[in-house]
Design a protein around this motif. Structure first.
Motif, mmCIF file in Angstrom:
data_model
loop_
_atom_site.group_PDB
_atom_site.id
_atom_site.type_symbol
_atom_site.label_atom_id
_atom_site.label_comp_id
_atom_site.label_asym_id
_atom_site.label_seq_id
_atom_site.Cartn_x
_atom_site.Cartn_y
_atom_site.Cartn_z
ATOM 1 N N ALA A 250 0.927 5.022 7.115
ATOM 2 C CA ALA A 250 0.381 3.974 6.246
ATOM 3 C C ALA A 250 1.460 3.001 5.771
ATOM 4 O O ALA A 250 1.172 1.842 5.477
ATOM 5 C CB ALA A 250 -0.310 4.611 5.042
ATOM 6 N N SER A 251 2.719 3.481 5.706
ATOM 7 C CA SER A 251 3.824 2.629 5.245
ATOM 8 C C SER A 251 4.447 1.803 6.363
ATOM 9 O O SER A 251 5.269 0.928 6.101
ATOM 10 C CB SER A 251 4.915 3.510 4.596
ATOM 11 O OG SER A 251 4.407 4.155 3.456
ATOM 12 N N THR A 252 4.078 2.089 7.604
ATOM 13 C CA THR A 252 4.594 1.339 8.744
ATOM 14 C C THR A 252 3.699 0.113 8.945
ATOM 15 O O THR A 252 2.673 0.158 9.636
ATOM 16 C CB THR A 252 4.617 2.222 10.013
ATOM 17 O OG1 THR A 252 5.374 3.405 9.744
ATOM 18 C CG2 THR A 252 5.256 1.481 11.175
ATOM 19 N N LEU A 253 4.070 -0.987 8.326
ATOM 20 C CA LEU A 253 3.192 -2.154 8.241
ATOM 21 C C LEU A 253 2.971 -2.848 9.581
ATOM 22 O O LEU A 253 1.990 -3.588 9.751
ATOM 23 C CB LEU A 253 3.754 -3.152 7.225
ATOM 24 C CG LEU A 253 3.938 -2.598 5.799
ATOM 25 C CD1 LEU A 253 4.483 -3.680 4.886
ATOM 26 C CD2 LEU A 253 2.627 -2.033 5.255
ATOM 27 N N GLU A 254 3.887 -2.635 10.536
ATOM 28 C CA GLU A 254 3.758 -3.276 11.845
ATOM 29 C C GLU A 254 2.896 -2.486 12.820
ATOM 30 O O GLU A 254 2.657 -2.920 13.944
ATOM 31 C CB GLU A 254 5.151 -3.480 12.459
ATOM 32 C CG GLU A 254 6.067 -4.406 11.671
ATOM 33 C CD GLU A 254 5.571 -5.846 11.693
ATOM 34 O OE1 GLU A 254 4.853 -6.219 12.650
ATOM 35 O OE2 GLU A 254 5.888 -6.595 10.759
ATOM 36 N N ILE A 255 2.399 -1.317 12.402
ATOM 37 C CA ILE A 255 1.697 -0.456 13.351
ATOM 38 C C ILE A 255 0.272 -0.947 13.622
ATOM 39 O O ILE A 255 -0.289 -0.691 14.697
ATOM 40 C CB ILE A 255 1.687 1.009 12.844
ATOM 41 C CG1 ILE A 255 1.428 1.970 14.001
ATOM 42 C CG2 ILE A 255 0.674 1.214 11.733
ATOM 43 C CD1 ILE A 255 1.700 3.421 13.655
#
Length: 437
Positions: A250-255
């Motif tokens: 959820a914290s990996t905004l580019e995923i």
């Protein structure tokens, strides 16, 4: 054959499924929800990792008194009392206060020590050497199906949200509180344990001092010392699976365009992996029991190592700590991240189903203190892992997991070799004794 003992195991698994549909869903999303509360209420200082660390620290301490509680009240009433603390913890999110969060976390930690020690004791009382692995698989599949329902609900409720508003939080909390309450009721109507003859088993009543001394003596046994390394690994991986990995996605905004929603999907597939492992090892236990527990643990080892490598490539180092747009070694891929969730769940079921089978077989005559020691070591390791998860990046956490999966797998296999050799020696001695007569 679905005899009364098997039905008791199924009833136990369904009760836990309801209670942990609520709790495991919260554990999976607690950090994200609390971060959102902080943005709306500057006076709220609660932290998800700290709350989970308190839970597992109190769980570890509580396991030293849990055997005496089980001995005094029996496993059924003990599990009901423990499940009520889960209900209180979940309901506390309707009134978010820092002191209440940590107080409820400490309470549910103590309750967890009671419910899990009671669960292990009840499962053992309704099993024997031939059915322990099967029953552990049945329970694990039913219990881990809780990961499906709650996380699917979260997946739908969090659609399109980058911030969890108060209305969404209260909706999720209210629904999961009701689900947990249903689980408490199911455990309340759990039937007494029965022996192979179908007669009720009378639980062994022991005092707190005797229970404590018994647990200390068991902790000094060679098998328990070796298994403690495996218990430690299961605690560290429990922290990663339930409290770190999904929030990291959820914290990996580019995923993806909607990374917060992936958190629920990750938890759902984690549950799918757990269920597949529980069903497979439960159904195939009659086939695999002849080969022992180690082959399944070795399968879990291989899957774990491969999954850690994929996560290492797919997610950025800062993802467990904060929202980040940092690049990973490859372009972060949502499909790969969700696949890894399923593999983490499957590998976890490989270890946990066999640990339950080993404890229930090796320490069948003293299952309450044996399961209490298991949960003490597992919970202490989980609490420590939650503490360092606030500060340690993803790559270091994966390195720790890799080291412990090697150690835990090796010590488990050595333990089984010791147990098998002893059983062979005992059979030989008994045969010689009969021949001499």
């Amino acid at each position: 054959m679905l005899n009364r003992r098997t039905w008791n195991v199924i009833h136990l698994g369904i009760g836990f499924m309801f209670v942990f549909t609520a709790f495991q869903t919260f554990g999976n999303m607690e950090k994200t929800i609390l971060d959102s509360i902080q943005k709306e209420d500057s006076s709220f200082k609660g932290d998800g990792y700290t709350s989970l660390a308190v839970i597992y620290a109190m769980l570890a301490l509580g396991n030293w008194v849990a055997p005496s509680i089980i001995g005094s009240l029996g496993p059924r009433l003990s599990m009901v009392i423990g499940s009520i603390t889960y209900l209180i913890f979940i309901a506390s999110f309707l009134y978010p206060k820092t002191w209440l969060l940590y107080g409820a976390s400490a309470l549910v930690g103590l309750g967890a020590s009671i419910i899990w020690t009671g669960q292990g004791n009840y499962l053992t009382l309704n099993s024997n050497d031939a059915t322990m692995a099967r029953n552990a698989g049945i329970f694990w599949a039913l219990f881990q199906s809780s990961m499906l329902y709650g996380n699917f609900f979260v997946f739908m409720a969090f659609e399109g949200k980058t911030h969890i508003d108060d209305g969404t939080k209260n909706l999720v909390t209210g629904v999961l509180t009701a689900v947990c309450g249903a689980g408490v009721v199911l455990l309340l109507f759990l039937r007494p344990s029965v022996g192979v003859d179908g007669q009720a088993v009378v639980h062994r009543v022991i005092g707190p001092v005797e229970a404590f001394v018994e647990a200390i003596k068991m902790l000094a046994k060679k098998e328990m010392i070796l298994l403690s390394f495996t218990f430690t690994f299961t605690g560290i991986v429990q922290t990663f699976n339930t409290g770190v990995y999904s929030p990291s996605i959820a914290s990996t905004l580019e995923i993806s365009d909607d990374p917060k929603r992936l958190m629920g999907l990750s938890g759902l597939f984690l549950g799918v992996g757990e269920i597949v492992g529980g069903v497979v090892f439960g159904l195939l236990s009659s086939k695999t029991v002849r080969w022992g527990w180690s082959p399944i643990v070795l399968l879990g080892f291989v899957v774990s190592v491969a999954t850690y490598f994929c996560i290492f490539l797919n997610l950025p180092n800062e993802s467990p700590i904060k929202d980040t747009r940092d690049a990973a070694f490859i372009t972060s891929n949502a499909g790969l991240a969700i696949l890894c969730s399923g593999l983490l769940g499957f590998a976890d079921s490989c270890f946990n189903t066999q640990v339950y089978a080993a404890i229930g077989t090796v320490f069948s005559d003293r299952s309450a203190p044996a399961f209490a020691i298991f949960k003490f070591i597992q919970s202490l390791a989980a609490a420590i892992a939650f503490v360092y998860s606030k500060y340690v990046g993803l790559y270091a956490q994966l390195g720790i997991l890799l080291a412990w999966v090697v150690i835990g797998t090796a010590t488990f296999c050595i333990t089984e070799i010791m147990v098998r050799r002893r059983l062979v020696a005992d059979d030989s001695s008994q045969t010689e004794s009969e021949e001499s007569k």
